[in-house]
Design an enzyme around this catalytic site. Structure first.
Site, PDB file in Angstrom:
ATOM      1  N   ASN A  38      -7.237  -4.087 -10.061  1.00 22.30           N
ATOM      2  CA  ASN A  38      -5.943  -4.175 -10.760  1.00 22.30           C
ATOM      3  C   ASN A  38      -5.897  -5.276 -11.822  1.00 22.30           C
ATOM      4  O   ASN A  38      -4.960  -5.331 -12.624  1.00 22.30           O
ATOM      5  CB  ASN A  38      -4.782  -4.328  -9.768  1.00 22.30           C
ATOM      6  CG  ASN A  38      -4.433  -3.052  -9.037  1.00 22.30           C
ATOM      7  OD1 ASN A  38      -4.008  -3.064  -7.892  1.00 22.30           O
ATOM      8  ND2 ASN A  38      -4.600  -1.905  -9.692  1.00 22.30           N
TER       9      ASN A  38
ATOM     10  N   ARG B 215      -6.403   9.707  -3.237  1.00 23.54           N
ATOM     11  CA  ARG B 215      -7.707   9.037  -3.250  1.00 23.54           C
ATOM     12  C   ARG B 215      -7.537   7.677  -2.575  1.00 23.54           C
ATOM     13  O   ARG B 215      -6.416   7.219  -2.373  1.00 23.54           O
ATOM     14  CB  ARG B 215      -8.233   8.867  -4.678  1.00 23.54           C
ATOM     15  CG  ARG B 215      -7.292   8.109  -5.604  1.00 23.54           C
ATOM     16  CD  ARG B 215      -7.878   7.905  -7.003  1.00 23.54           C
ATOM     17  NE  ARG B 215      -6.845   7.495  -7.931  1.00 23.54           N
ATOM     18  CZ  ARG B 215      -6.103   8.322  -8.652  1.00 23.54           C
ATOM     19  NH1 ARG B 215      -6.300   9.635  -8.570  1.00 23.54           N
ATOM     20  NH2 ARG B 215      -5.158   7.867  -9.459  1.00 23.54           N
TER      21      ARG B 215
ATOM     22  N   ASP C 119       1.971   2.919  -3.924  1.00 26.21           N
ATOM     23  CA  ASP C 119       1.643   3.445  -5.246  1.00 26.21           C
ATOM     24  C   ASP C 119       2.852   4.128  -5.877  1.00 26.21           C
ATOM     25  O   ASP C 119       3.703   4.680  -5.175  1.00 26.21           O
ATOM     26  CB  ASP C 119       0.454   4.426  -5.137  1.00 26.21           C
ATOM     27  CG  ASP C 119      -0.262   4.600  -6.463  1.00 26.21           C
ATOM     28  OD1 ASP C 119       0.005   3.820  -7.403  1.00 26.21           O
ATOM     29  OD2 ASP C 119      -1.090   5.525  -6.581  1.00 26.21           O
ATOM     30  N   GLY C 120       2.908   4.057  -7.206  1.00 26.93           N
ATOM     31  CA  GLY C 120       3.946   4.749  -7.956  1.00 26.93           C
ATOM     32  C   GLY C 120       5.091   3.859  -8.419  1.00 26.93           C
ATOM     33  O   GLY C 120       6.095   4.364  -8.927  1.00 26.93           O
ATOM     34  N   ASN C 121       4.946   2.557  -8.280  1.00 23.53           N
ATOM     35  CA  ASN C 121       6.014   1.653  -8.747  1.00 23.53           C
ATOM     36  C   ASN C 121       6.276   1.842 -10.237  1.00 23.53           C
ATOM     37  O   ASN C 121       7.427   1.917 -10.680  1.00 23.53           O
ATOM     38  CB  ASN C 121       5.619   0.184  -8.532  1.00 23.53           C
ATOM     39  CG  ASN C 121       5.646  -0.230  -7.077  1.00 23.53           C
ATOM     40  OD1 ASN C 121       6.065   0.529  -6.223  1.00 23.53           O
ATOM     41  ND2 ASN C 121       5.185  -1.443  -6.802  1.00 23.53           N
ATOM     42  N   GLY C 122       5.181   1.875 -11.011  1.00 19.61           N
ATOM     43  CA  GLY C 122       5.306   1.977 -12.462  1.00 19.61           C
ATOM     44  C   GLY C 122       5.932   3.299 -12.875  1.00 19.61           C
ATOM     45  O   GLY C 122       6.865   3.341 -13.694  1.00 19.61           O
ATOM     46  N   ARG C 123       5.434   4.394 -12.279  1.00 23.84           N
ATOM     47  CA  ARG C 123       5.977   5.718 -12.645  1.00 23.84           C
ATOM     48  C   ARG C 123       7.439   5.848 -12.245  1.00 23.84           C
ATOM     49  O   ARG C 123       8.246   6.424 -12.963  1.00 23.84           O
ATOM     50  CB  ARG C 123       5.149   6.829 -11.967  1.00 23.84           C
ATOM     51  CG  ARG C 123       3.931   7.223 -12.769  1.00 23.84           C
ATOM     52  CD  ARG C 123       2.967   8.022 -11.950  1.00 23.84           C
ATOM     53  NE  ARG C 123       2.247   7.167 -11.008  1.00 23.84           N
ATOM     54  CZ  ARG C 123       1.663   7.605  -9.889  1.00 23.84           C
ATOM     55  NH1 ARG C 123       1.728   8.877  -9.569  1.00 23.84           N
ATOM     56  NH2 ARG C 123       1.023   6.759  -9.108  1.00 23.84           N
TER      57      ARG C 123
ATOM     58  N   GLU D 133      -6.262   9.115   9.832  1.00 21.22           N
ATOM     59  CA  GLU D 133      -5.553  10.250   9.231  1.00 21.22           C
ATOM     60  C   GLU D 133      -4.916   9.782   7.934  1.00 21.22           C
ATOM     61  O   GLU D 133      -4.484   8.629   7.836  1.00 21.22           O
ATOM     62  CB  GLU D 133      -4.469  10.759  10.191  1.00 21.22           C
ATOM     63  CG  GLU D 133      -5.002  11.291  11.499  1.00 21.22           C
ATOM     64  CD  GLU D 133      -5.866  12.539  11.331  1.00 21.22           C
ATOM     65  OE1 GLU D 133      -5.571  13.371  10.448  1.00 21.22           O
ATOM     66  OE2 GLU D 133      -6.856  12.668  12.081  1.00 21.22           O
TER      67      GLU D 133
ATOM     68  N   HIS E 218       8.081  -2.688  -9.750  1.00 19.18           N
ATOM     69  CA  HIS E 218       7.414  -3.624  -8.831  1.00 19.18           C
ATOM     70  C   HIS E 218       8.427  -4.425  -8.017  1.00 19.18           C
ATOM     71  O   HIS E 218       8.219  -4.696  -6.840  1.00 19.18           O
ATOM     72  CB  HIS E 218       6.487  -4.568  -9.600  1.00 19.18           C
ATOM     73  CG  HIS E 218       5.292  -3.868 -10.193  1.00 19.18           C
ATOM     74  ND1 HIS E 218       4.524  -2.985  -9.474  1.00 19.18           N
ATOM     75  CD2 HIS E 218       4.747  -3.912 -11.440  1.00 19.18           C
ATOM     76  CE1 HIS E 218       3.549  -2.520 -10.248  1.00 19.18           C
ATOM     77  NE2 HIS E 218       3.666  -3.060 -11.447  1.00 19.18           N
TER      78      HIS E 218
ATOM     79  N   ARG F 104      -0.330   7.061   1.560  1.00 19.79           N
ATOM     80  CA  ARG F 104      -0.362   6.680   0.143  1.00 19.79           C
ATOM     81  C   ARG F 104       0.747   7.430  -0.572  1.00 19.79           C
ATOM     82  O   ARG F 104       0.740   8.656  -0.637  1.00 19.79           O
ATOM     83  CB  ARG F 104      -1.710   7.012  -0.505  1.00 19.79           C
ATOM     84  CG  ARG F 104      -1.714   6.629  -1.982  1.00 19.79           C
ATOM     85  CD  ARG F 104      -3.070   6.699  -2.638  1.00 19.79           C
ATOM     86  NE  ARG F 104      -2.981   6.178  -4.006  1.00 19.79           N
ATOM     87  CZ  ARG F 104      -3.982   5.676  -4.692  1.00 19.79           C
ATOM     88  NH1 ARG F 104      -5.190   5.639  -4.168  1.00 19.79           N
ATOM     89  NH2 ARG F 104      -3.805   5.220  -5.927  1.00 19.79           N
TER      90      ARG F 104
HETATM   91  C1  IPE Z   1      -4.320   1.394  -5.720  1.00 19.68           C
HETATM   92  O1  IPE Z   1      -3.395   1.806  -6.677  1.00 19.68           O
HETATM   93  C2  IPE Z   1      -4.203  -0.050  -5.462  1.00 19.68           C
HETATM   94  C3  IPE Z   1      -2.981  -0.480  -4.807  1.00 19.68           C
HETATM   95  C4  IPE Z   1      -2.070   0.292  -4.342  1.00 19.68           C
HETATM   96  C5  IPE Z   1      -2.838  -1.883  -4.652  1.00 19.68           C
HETATM   97  P1  IPE Z   1      -3.801   1.980  -8.211  1.00 19.68           P
HETATM   98  O2  IPE Z   1      -2.592   2.496  -8.882  1.00 19.68           O
HETATM   99  O3  IPE Z   1      -4.390   0.735  -8.726  1.00 19.68           O
HETATM  100  O4  IPE Z   1      -4.964   3.074  -8.123  1.00 19.68           O
HETATM  101  P2  IPE Z   1      -5.529   4.108  -9.165  1.00 19.68           P
HETATM  102  O5  IPE Z   1      -5.831   3.352 -10.423  1.00 19.68           O
HETATM  103  O6  IPE Z   1      -4.474   5.140  -9.387  1.00 19.68           O
HETATM  104  O7  IPE Z   1      -6.742   4.676  -8.507  1.00 19.68           O
HETATM  105  C1  IPE Z   2       2.175  -0.178  -7.387  1.00 11.39           C
HETATM  106  O1  IPE Z   2       2.149   0.994  -8.079  1.00 11.39           O
HETATM  107  C2  IPE Z   2       1.007  -0.709  -6.725  1.00 11.39           C
HETATM  108  C3  IPE Z   2       0.127  -1.628  -7.461  1.00 11.39           C
HETATM  109  C4  IPE Z   2      -1.095  -1.292  -7.772  1.00 11.39           C
HETATM  110  C5  IPE Z   2       0.561  -3.003  -7.738  1.00 11.39           C
HETATM  111  P1  IPE Z   2       1.504   1.139  -9.511  1.00 11.39           P
HETATM  112  O2  IPE Z   2       1.717  -0.102 -10.300  1.00 11.39           O
HETATM  113  O3  IPE Z   2       0.099   1.559  -9.370  1.00 11.39           O
HETATM  114  O4  IPE Z   2       2.383   2.315 -10.143  1.00 11.39           O
HETATM  115  P2  IPE Z   2       1.853   3.583 -10.929  1.00 11.39           P
HETATM  116  O5  IPE Z   2       0.808   4.209 -10.056  1.00 11.39           O
HETATM  117  O6  IPE Z   2       1.279   3.089 -12.219  1.00 11.39           O
HETATM  118  O7  IPE Z   2       3.046   4.428 -11.100  1.00 11.39           O
HETATM  119 MG    MG Z   3      -0.865   3.356  -9.237  1.00  8.52          MG
END
Ligand code: IPE
Ligand code: IPE
Ligand code: MG
Length: 239
Positions: free
Chosen positions: A69, A191, A21-25, A204, A38, A185
């Protein structure tokens, strides 16, 4: 950190999962497009798989794309599908040679996944079905609730009258995997986002602040050390 020493520690987990998580941010903080996050994230996936294997951990699950997604802009889901396609091409020969079993958790009959990705994934899964050194579980178009419903519907079709834990688990994508010890995560979100509700009842959870593209080798070592300090009781009190 001495990896050899860590490897020998009996408290090391046997099955870990990353909720990527957090690739976009990460990209946004750098003034770049989400797709850049990504791409760098996909490169980090490769590095982290190697590190996990180097550490002697035998099973790894990666949450790459949830069943929710699809609610993202089409441009973004298209790009992610392209990255999965490339990932399969890159992993194929290497992991066949290295005796790695690759499984895909998620609905691969869903036509929103490009046909070529569905075919390549199914083929890679069958071509590595008998591999024994390591299990890599790629969760793509995966939802935990859907996985449970899939199991229930399969059991109904088999006319099963009574279900116990063992039988139920045979119908989960993770049937061949060891119990999930640790979920990491990244990005600070705390979550599950529909990740493995059945399998994580006694896992854990660790939530590093760093976004996935920045999560490094040392960060994984830190997460593992934090995990090894935990006291996993499974409900039991020892007199
Ligand atoms: C959870 O991340 C799904 C994956 C990591 C593949 P999201 O970025 O989609 O989750 P939310 O929307 O913050 O709950
Ligand atoms: C990557 O992080 C995981 C995927 C759900 C593909 P996100 O694309 O959710 O990045 P954020 O959370 O928006 O920063
Ligand atoms: Mg995300």
């Amino acid at each position: 950190m001495n990896i050899e020493k860590l490897k020998l520690d009996p408290r090391m987990p046997k099955h870990i999962a990353f909720i990527i998580d957090g690739n976009g941010r990460w990209a946004k903080h750098r003034g770049q497009a989400r797709s850049v996050g990504h791409k760098v994230g996909a490169d980090n996936v490769k590095k982290q798989i190697e590190l996990v294997r180097e550490l002697g951990i035998k099973n790894l699950s990666l949450y790459c794309f949830s069943s929710e997604n699809w609610k993202r802009p089409k441009k973004e889901t298209d790009y992610l599908m392209t990255l999965f396609d490339q990932m399969i091409d890159e992993y194929r020969d290497k992991y066949i040679k290295e005796n790695v079993k690759i499984i895909f958790s998620g609905d691969f009959n869903d036509e929103r996944i490009p046909a070529i990705v569905r075919e390549k994934a199914k083929k890679l899964m069958s071509d590595t079905a008998d591999k024994t050194d390591f299990i890599l579980n790629l969760c793509i178009n995966y939802g935990g609730r859907q996985e449970i419903l899939k199991a229930v519907n399969e059991l109904i079709n088999e006319n099963v009258k009574i279900v116990d834990d063992k039988l139920f688990e045979k119908h989960l994508y993770t049937a061949d995997m060891l119990p999930l010890d640790l979920v990491i995560r990244t990005s600070g979100e705390q979550r599950s986002s529909n990740f493995m509700p059945w399998q994580t009842t006694y896992s854990e959870w660790i939530y590093p602040k760093k976004c996935w593209p920045a999560y490094s080798k040392n960060d994984l070592i830190k997460s593992l050390k934090a995990y090894m300090k935990r006291n996993r009781r499974f409900g039991e009190i020892k007199e």
